[in-house]
Design an enzyme around this catalytic site. Sequence first.
Site, PDB file in Angstrom:
ATOM      1  N   CYS A   2       0.812  -1.214   0.076  1.00 42.23           N
ATOM      2  CA  CYS A   2      -0.183  -0.109  -0.152  1.00 42.23           C
ATOM      3  C   CYS A   2       0.763   1.334   0.064  1.00 42.23           C
ATOM      4  CB  CYS A   2      -0.938  -0.112   1.343  1.00 42.23           C
ATOM      5  SG  CYS A   2      -1.793  -1.442   1.660  1.00 42.23           S
ATOM      6  N   ARG A  27       2.862   0.675  -6.989  1.00 47.96           N
ATOM      7  CA  ARG A  27       3.077  -0.204  -5.907  1.00 47.96           C
ATOM      8  C   ARG A  27       1.861  -1.262  -6.063  1.00 47.96           C
ATOM      9  NH1 ARG A  27       6.525   1.928  -1.687  1.00 47.96           N
ATOM     10  NH2 ARG A  27       5.099   0.762  -0.012  1.00 47.96           N
ATOM     11  N   TRP A  74      -4.117  -1.835  -0.970  1.00 44.92           N
ATOM     12  CA  TRP A  74      -4.262  -3.227  -1.598  1.00 44.92           C
ATOM     13  C   TRP A  74      -4.558  -4.335  -0.621  1.00 44.92           C
ATOM     14  CZ3 TRP A  74      -2.227  -8.234  -1.006  1.00 44.92           C
ATOM     15  CH2 TRP A  74      -2.155  -8.997  -1.971  1.00 44.92           C
ATOM     16  N   ASN A  98      -0.097   0.616   6.463  1.00 43.94           N
ATOM     17  CA  ASN A  98       0.551  -0.423   5.388  1.00 43.94           C
ATOM     18  C   ASN A  98       0.890  -1.585   6.379  1.00 43.94           C
ATOM     19  OD1 ASN A  98       0.270   1.528   3.340  1.00 43.94           O
ATOM     20  ND2 ASN A  98       2.439   1.708   3.122  1.00 43.94           N
ATOM     21  N   GLY A  99       0.866  -2.940   5.844  1.00 43.18           N
ATOM     22  CA  GLY A  99       1.075  -3.952   6.739  1.00 43.18           C
ATOM     23  C   GLY A  99       0.031  -4.671   7.402  1.00 43.18           C
ATOM     24  N   GLU A 479      11.031 -17.495 -15.300  1.00 42.79           N
ATOM     25  CA  GLU A 479      10.629 -16.201 -15.582  1.00 42.79           C
ATOM     26  C   GLU A 479       9.765 -16.070 -16.687  1.00 42.79           C
ATOM     27  OE1 GLU A 479      11.027 -11.984 -15.088  1.00 42.79           O
ATOM     28  OE2 GLU A 479      10.852 -13.611 -13.711  1.00 42.79           O
ATOM     29  N   LYS A 483       6.404 -14.140 -15.901  1.00 44.13           N
ATOM     30  CA  LYS A 483       5.840 -12.752 -16.532  1.00 44.13           C
ATOM     31  C   LYS A 483       4.568 -12.931 -17.423  1.00 44.13           C
ATOM     32  CE  LYS A 483       8.852  -9.898 -15.516  1.00 44.13           C
ATOM     33  NZ  LYS A 483       9.045 -10.407 -14.107  1.00 44.13           N
ATOM     34  N   GLU A 486       1.877 -13.012 -14.719  1.00 44.16           N
ATOM     35  CA  GLU A 486       1.415 -11.843 -14.157  1.00 44.16           C
ATOM     36  C   GLU A 486       0.568 -10.577 -15.015  1.00 44.16           C
ATOM     37  OE1 GLU A 486       5.172 -10.527 -11.321  1.00 44.16           O
ATOM     38  OE2 GLU A 486       5.676 -10.629 -13.556  1.00 44.16           O
ATOM     39  N   HIS A 502       8.569 -36.644 -17.153  1.00 40.97           N
ATOM     40  CA  HIS A 502       8.342 -36.990 -15.764  1.00 40.97           C
ATOM     41  C   HIS A 502       6.781 -36.448 -15.326  1.00 40.97           C
ATOM     42  CE1 HIS A 502      12.195 -39.138 -15.314  1.00 40.97           C
ATOM     43  NE2 HIS A 502      12.626 -38.075 -15.912  1.00 40.97           N
ATOM     44  N   LYS A 602       3.712  -3.977  -6.528  1.00 39.57           N
ATOM     45  CA  LYS A 602       5.231  -3.659  -6.852  1.00 39.57           C
ATOM     46  C   LYS A 602       5.895  -4.116  -5.463  1.00 39.57           C
ATOM     47  CE  LYS A 602       8.663  -2.676  -9.503  1.00 39.57           C
ATOM     48  NZ  LYS A 602       9.046  -3.531 -10.502  1.00 39.57           N
TER      49      LYS A 602
END
Length: 607
Positions: A2, A27, A74, A98-99, A479, A483, A486, A502, A602
């Site tokens: 946040c 963020r 958020w 925040n938190g 990665e 991406k 996301e 496998h 972010k």
Amino acid sequence: MCGIVGVLGKHEAAPLLVEALKRLEYRGYDSAGIATVNEGALERRRAVGKLVNLSDLLVHEPLVGKAGIGHTRWATHGAPTEVNAHPHRAGSVAVVHNGIIENYRELRAELAEQGIKFVTETDTETVALLTQHHIAQGKSPVEAAMATLDRLNGAFALVFLFEGEDDLLIATRKGSPLAIGHGDGEVYVGSDAIALGPLTDRITYLDEGDRAVLTRSKIEIRDETGAVVERPVKKIRIDAARVDKGGHKHFMAKEIAEQPTVLAEAIRSYLTPDGKGIALPGDGIDFTAVDRLTMVACGTASYACLTAKYWFEQYARVPVDVDIASEFRYREPPIPARTTALFVSQSGETADTLAALRYCQRKAERIVSVVNVPESSIARESDLALPIHAGVEVGVASTKAFTCQLVVLLLLALKAASDREEITAEELAAHLADLRALPGALNAALDRGKDVRKVARKLAEARDVLFLGRGLMYPLALEGALKLKEISYIHAEAYASGELKHGPIALIDKTVPVVVMAPRDALFDKTVSNMQEVMARGGKVVLVTDAEGLRDAGDGVWQQIILPSVAPILTPILYALPAQQLAYHTAIAKGTDVDQPRNLAKSVTVE
């Protein structure tokens, strides 16, 4: 995660708060709000969704006052609704947070026994209600806030604003970053120095456990023991242009395009003047005294660590453990003697990574961090902080920070190899010469964006995509899949190519594109064999390789992306580029929000 801002100013606070919050949009958030005090009266405005909704509301229902707080939320506790949006208010108290308050249920139960009712689903409302409860018992606003803070457990940053107090803010941090900005007869608070950039260039970063009582004329900071302390004022320079799109449609596009430039700066900053040696900041690292490396990170940064494991073990012969931070400390892993613990974080505030670092303190021989924010908590709590010089990264999906992390980790691995005499001075100089030429190869790869866009339009039609890679390409496959997930919301998974038989091969059919990362290296032939297994089952292969690899791959490839040839040790950095571009252009084709994908943030400052 946040965003927090606060202002005690000479001018109307609301426009300053909204503008500062805009600079924190990167963020990630799902609601926003501000509160101000004017002639003693406390009022607030909140809106769900983007900040433009809050701005529209303020046109019709303006807020006046030169003292205020703001927040982008958020959602953690409770859905993203106006009722759950910050600032939270109880009587004369408004709070942004925040938190996470871990003991909020216990506190809610105590307040409920006093007949105090709740209107939100959030943990933050508990802070406002408890503070108001203390005020109702006769405590001053400062005393009430401090009494409340004494009861809180968890990781948080908080800023309090009070009705009847036009010249007072109270700010605290415990596990979540917070900075104070100094003005001329004004004072500001922000969870990120970027938010304060247009307001001031003089910043004080609160230390863990600090509590600050702020007025326009005085800042008093007490540490976690209650002692009055002085924290340094640092001059910062955050040019507004650095958080501008620079003519690109999205921040992510700009940040992809910036990579040749920022990588060149990162490389230059770690080389000796003759370009043939590596110079670390401070007293550096003597790798002859290191028997083992423990590397810890989250998300994309963890894939940078996994890539570095190959480099350190192959070239420097140093054993490496790689852990995702959210699991690391809960395993309570033993840390042998002569172990260096290395932590990688773009923001330097990632909650799980910071907690893992603190677990290693007094256990590991040395704490080293690789960060993009030199004043971050992780950097400040490390014995040695290595900046990646990526510049401000706004897009939620990390691009230039990832490749800069790879560059710094590669330089560390080469230094380790040199220190331990696993490579000669001539071999080190040759590797560094190749590395200095890498930005040119990245520029050449960027010029081939048309080919990537063509492939991405086809990927956009898929529901599932697989990525395959061997050796140094395995972390890059991970990665690439991350991406794509996301920002395009397409389900994507990555596997080491040799693991295909496998289990994952059961997923292959004509509807599932398979992206194969395969430079023409020592493992190329084995990767091609796995690729043939995919094609034999109707799978559609997207081959990412160089010209020599395309020539030797044989027929049957569905789509191809051709990159310049580089030294094998550098392929992960180069091949990160098409992984990023594929995700970006696929997201564009699907019409998703590239810079602020749903549900993501972010800077992840909660567990």
